[in-house]
Design a protein around this motif. Sequence first.
Motif, short mmCIF file in Angstrom:
data_model
loop_
_atom_site.label_atom_id
_atom_site.label_comp_id
_atom_site.label_asym_id
_atom_site.label_seq_id
_atom_site.Cartn_x
_atom_site.Cartn_y
_atom_site.Cartn_z
N GLN A 57 -5.33 13.11 1.89
CA GLN A 57 -3.82 12.30 1.24
C GLN A 57 -4.78 11.50 0.75
OE1 GLN A 57 -0.37 13.75 2.59
NE2 GLN A 57 0.39 15.15 1.21
N THR A 58 -4.71 10.19 2.14
CA THR A 58 -5.47 9.23 2.11
C THR A 58 -7.21 8.90 1.60
OG1 THR A 58 -4.36 8.55 4.11
CG2 THR A 58 -5.94 7.17 3.82
N SER A 101 -6.00 9.39 -2.40
CA SER A 101 -5.43 7.42 -2.86
C SER A 101 -6.62 6.58 -3.56
CB SER A 101 -3.92 7.36 -1.80
OG SER A 101 -3.25 8.15 -1.97
N LYS A 147 -7.89 6.86 -6.28
CA LYS A 147 -7.69 6.84 -7.19
C LYS A 147 -7.94 5.28 -7.29
CE LYS A 147 -4.56 10.52 -7.31
NZ LYS A 147 -2.86 11.27 -7.31
#
Length: 137
Positions: free
Chosen positions: A129-130, A133, A136
């Motif tokens: 997830q990191t 992120s 993005k």
Amino acid sequence: MPEITHSAAAMISGMEPHLRAGRFVFVSVNGEQDASDLQHAAIATFREEEGLSLILPFDVAADAGFDTTQPMACITLNVYSALSGVGLTAAVSGALGASDIPCNIVAAYHHDHVFVPWDAKDRALTALQTLQSSAKS
């Protein structure tokens, strides 16, 4: 059909890692009878020279008498990545490696599936997830 993603940046930023329910075990069988009895339960198979590799639900593997001391969790990357796309596997394995988490990545037609040790599943999901992120930004 959703749009197929080709670039590393698009694949990583769109990967939406999701922890699949259940524990899994990698096994190998040599006999055709053993394979036919287990293939229906396998979530993936691959024929190797040494035998048929199967990824089985933990309980199926345990009931069949296989070693279950290395249970795995499956994290599905919910991006429609192109089979010819470059960079997703390297980024995922790099992020997990930096967190000292081993992984086995299975690329299927629609998605990539990352198998990590059961006890590391939460750390692995956070690491992915990191990574998403950061892509993005």
